[in-house]
Structure formats: structure tokens, C-alpha cells
Design an enzyme around this catalytic site. Structure first.
Site, PDB file in Angstrom:
ATOM      1  CG  ASP A   1       8.413  -6.500   1.769  1.00 52.78           C
ATOM      2  OD1 ASP A   1       7.887  -5.394   2.037  1.00 52.78           O
ATOM      3  OD2 ASP A   1       9.481  -6.882   2.275  1.00 52.78           O
TER       4      ASP A   1
ATOM      5  CG  HIS B   1       3.585  -0.184  -3.574  1.00 55.79           C
ATOM      6  ND1 HIS B   1       4.388  -1.077  -2.899  1.00 55.79           N
ATOM      7  CD2 HIS B   1       4.418   0.628  -4.278  1.00 55.79           C
ATOM      8  CE1 HIS B   1       5.655  -0.818  -3.186  1.00 55.79           C
ATOM      9  NE2 HIS B   1       5.695   0.202  -4.025  1.00 55.79           N
TER      10      HIS B   1
ATOM     11  CB  CYS C   1       5.428  -0.823   0.740  1.00 54.77           C
ATOM     12  SG  CYS C   1       3.634  -0.816   0.651  1.00 54.77           S
TER      13      CYS C   1
END
Length: 403
Positions: free
Chosen positions: A177, A390, A180
Site C-alpha cells: 500500500d 514492492h 511496504c
């Protein structure tokens, strides 16, 4: 900088990542500096166009290419008096939902991988998917589920995971979101903490908001995730509370001796959304404080880490005021941490962040350190990324991680 796996070989040769730039600029590098501006000056600077904007594709963990703005900056080598191009990505404002709804043809994955994403999107209502840090699972089992295709990218990812599995047995998926990088780093730091870091013990630590506001009026434009409409002048006490919370949680968890109990305490903390996001606000403010310290040290002629030259070489962050306006205020809202900002996070926490960059498997950037010349006494946390966007975390170390 993020180098997408989907780009052609020719495009990859034209751009270099931040760690590569740091190695090339290990010697002193010079960049024209600017005074810390007022809030009005910052607004004017924000309107200035960047020197060059490029649209490229980048892989997210879902496998779908996503367009990212690349900013081209120049760093002047004082010794050789030459310009060196540096490309750094600026966070895209497009949400993951918007990306998943695109109908354009995916040229980089086979049908099996595309079908897997559709199934994953249908499972978003499950409780596990919403967890900030999902339960651990065998790292190769995770790899087999995520990368079952026969594309070159899938084969490279499997090789990367096999290499990580030589050191770690399991993996825990981190909620994506735009926090991370914070979430993965802080979770790893707390889960192995045995004492309160010296910088958290400082008497002046909780006075940072008040002290900085007394010097830099533009910090009043700091934006909180929970209260984006309120200015810093109205919420300095709240930032102070977040810093106190960070110190309290860090001390409480570091005082726990049993590894199982320590993990349970971390899991509990990262299931408390209010406290969790308050800690991220504290981390962002610590990054701003560190950026100001580095900027002022350079202005006074003191030696600074090479990454700080690159940080302030960007058209969008030529000084701490711009860094706050164009980057830190947007973390968690419309973007996450850029690669060069991972260095800043490492310096703010005084931790070495070791990252397995899976798409860089078989290159000398497969394992990247932030900073790349870490202090010997800094603890080490280890993360995994498939795309420099991510981050997940490896757990259950098979043998001691060696730098």
C-alpha cells in the site's frame, strides 16, 4: 533507480541503477546546492518543469507493466568536470486498482500467469490478504505459486528465489500500500531488536518537531496520512506523540528475550493499523531530519555520503524543502520509496538494509546494500524485491547472513 525487466537490452544499457551510480561516484562528486527555501519558494520550485521526463514500463509484483516517470538529472564530477546522467523514478499517481483494470494486452506473461493474477484479485476479501505481514510460508513453495510460467522473467525469478533459499527457509508477504518499504524494514528491525538504538535514547529525540519548526517555517506544510488537510503547525504535538510511540514500541519489543514472544509482539503491533501508520509517520519525519542534516553538512563543507548528492541532484528534490513537498508528503498516498530514498531510510534508522533484488539475479546488483559502504556496528535487516517497488521479507535464516 528502477530498471524494468521488460525493457529491451538496448534500453537497459542506457540507464544505470543508483547502486551503480554510487560505485562510479565513490570519489567526491559536486552538485550545485540551493538554500533551504521558504514555503512560498517551495511552491514556486514545485512548478518548475523537470529537465526531461520519460515514460517507461516497470514490473510490479503482479507482473503487469506499469508506467513510471523517469527524471533525468546530471551530477557533476568535480575531479573530471564531466556530466553524468542519472535516471531516478518518480512515483506514479496511478493506483494498483487502476493498473489491474487496464485492458491492454500483456506481452510479458503467459496465459497461466495472467490467470493466476485474476484468481489473486478475486481473493482480496480474504483476511490473510489484508494482513500487513502475512504468515510465513516455505520460500520455494511461494515461488512455485507466484512464478509458474515459462517466460524469461519467471525463469529468472525462480533462480533468484533458489539463491535466497540457500540462506532463508521462509518468506512473509508484505501488504502493498505504498508503505511496504517502511513496513518490511521496520518489521525486520523490531523482530531482531535486542536493545534501544542510541539515537532513540537521545533526550532531544522527541523535541525534533519543535526544534525543526523553529528553524524552517516550510515544515508547516508537512502532510499527515490520517489528516491530509492539517498543516504541521497544527499537528507538531501529534508528530511528537508518534516519535514517543516509536521509542516505546522499540524498547518494549527489544526487552522481550524469547524469540517466539518477540515475534508475537511484532505480529500484534502490525495488526494495529492506527499504531502501525503512526510509526510510518515517525519514520518519514526522521528521514526529513536526516536529509536536513546531510544538506547542511554539505553546505558547510563537511564530507557527506555519495547518495546524498544523488538525492539532491533530482529536479524534484534539490533541497530538503522540495524533498518534503514532492516526495515525503506523497509516500503512502500516491507512491512509495524510490531507490535512492532507501539510502536515506537506512541512514535515518542507522541500519544496513540488505536487499535481494530478484530481477537482478546473476548480476553484481543481485544483493544490494543500503548504504553500499555500511558502518560496521549497524545492524542488518534483509528484504526481498522482485522489482524495486514492492518488498517482502525472508525469515528463518538457514545460516548467518554475511556481508
Amino acid at each position: 533507480m528502477t530498471e524494468p525487466t521488460s525493457l529491451s537490452a538496448g534500453a537497459e544499457e542506457k540507464r544505470e541503477s543508483v547502486p551503480t551510480q554510487l560505485m562510479k561516484h565513490k570519489n567526491e562528486v559536486g552538485v550545485a546546492s540551493e538554500e533551504l527555501g521558504s514555503s512560498n519558494a517551495a511552491a514556486d520550485q514545485k512548478e518548475q518543469p523537470t529537465s526531461e521526463i520519460r515514460q517507461d514500463c516497470i514490473y510490479r509484483s503482479s507482473g503487469r507493466p506499469e508506467k513510471t516517470d523517469m527524471i533525468k538529472s546530471s551530477v557533476m564530477d568535480q575531479g573530471a568536470s564531466r556530466n553524468c546522467e542519472l535516471y531516478l523514478p518518480v512515483s506514479s499517481n496511478r493506483s494498483a486498482v487502476e493498473s489491474s483494470e487496464e485492458s491492454e494486452e500483456d506481452m510479458y506473461r503467459d496465459e497461466e500467469e495472467i490467470e493466476r493474477e485474476k484468481i489473486l484479485l478475486c481473493e482480496t476479501n480474504s483476511s490473510e490478504y489484508k494482513l500487513s505481514v502475512s504468515p510465513e510460508m516455505d520460500i520455494m513453495e511461494y515461488c512455485r505459486k507466484e512464478w509458474r510460467g515459462n517466460t524469461p522473467a519467471a525463469k529468472r525469478m525462480r533462480k533468484g528465489y533458489e539463491a535466497v533459499a540457500q540462506k532463508f527457509a521462509s518468506i512473509r508477504r508484505i501488504r502493498g500500500d505504498n508503505y511496504c518499504a517502511f513496513r518490511a524494514t521496520l518489521f525486520q528491525a523490531l523482530s531482531q531488536a535486542t536493545q534501544l538504538p542510541p539515537w532513540l535514547q537521545s533526550e532531544d529525540f522527541t523535541m525534533l518537531p519543535e526544534n525543526l519548526l523553529s528553524k524552517y517555517d516550510w515544515i508547516k506544510q508537512w502532510q499527515l496520512r490520517q489528516k491530509p488537510g492539517k498543516r504541521m503547525g497544527e499537528i507538531s504535538d501529534e508528530i511528537k506523540e508518534y516519535l514517543i510511540l516509536l521509542r516505546k514500541k522499540w524498547k518494549n519489543i527489544s526487552d522481550i528475550k524469547g524469540p517466539l514472544e518477540k515475534q508475537e509482539a511484532c505480529d500484534k503491533l502490525f495488526k494495529n493499523e492506527e499504531e502501525e501508520y503512526s510509526l510510518y509517520e515517525a519514520l518519514k519525519f526522521l528521514m526529513l531530519n536526516t536529509a536536513i542534516e546531510l544538506y547542511n553538512a554539505d553546505k558547510s563543507g563537511r564530507r557527506v555520503p555519495v547518495f546524498s548528492w544523488l538525492l539532491f541532484a533530482r529536479d524534484t528534490s534539490s533541497n530538503p524543502c522540495q524533498l518534503m513537498h514532492n516526495h515525503l508528503n506523497h509516500i503512502g498516498h500516491s507512491g512509495g520509496l524510490e531507490q535512492v530514498e532507501m539510502f536515506l531510510l537506512a541512514y535515518a534508522l542507522q541500519y544496513t538494509i540488505q536487499v535481494y533484488r530478484l530481477y537482478k539475479y546473476s548480476t553484481d546488483e543481485f544483493i544490494t546494500l543500503y548504504p553500499n559502504d555500511p558502518e560496521e556496528d549497524w545492524p542488518v535487516v534483509t528484504l526481498i524485491t522482485e522489482d524495486d517497488r514492492h518488498y517482502n521479507i525472508p525469515v528463518r535464516m538457514c545460516q548467518e547472513t554475511m556481508l
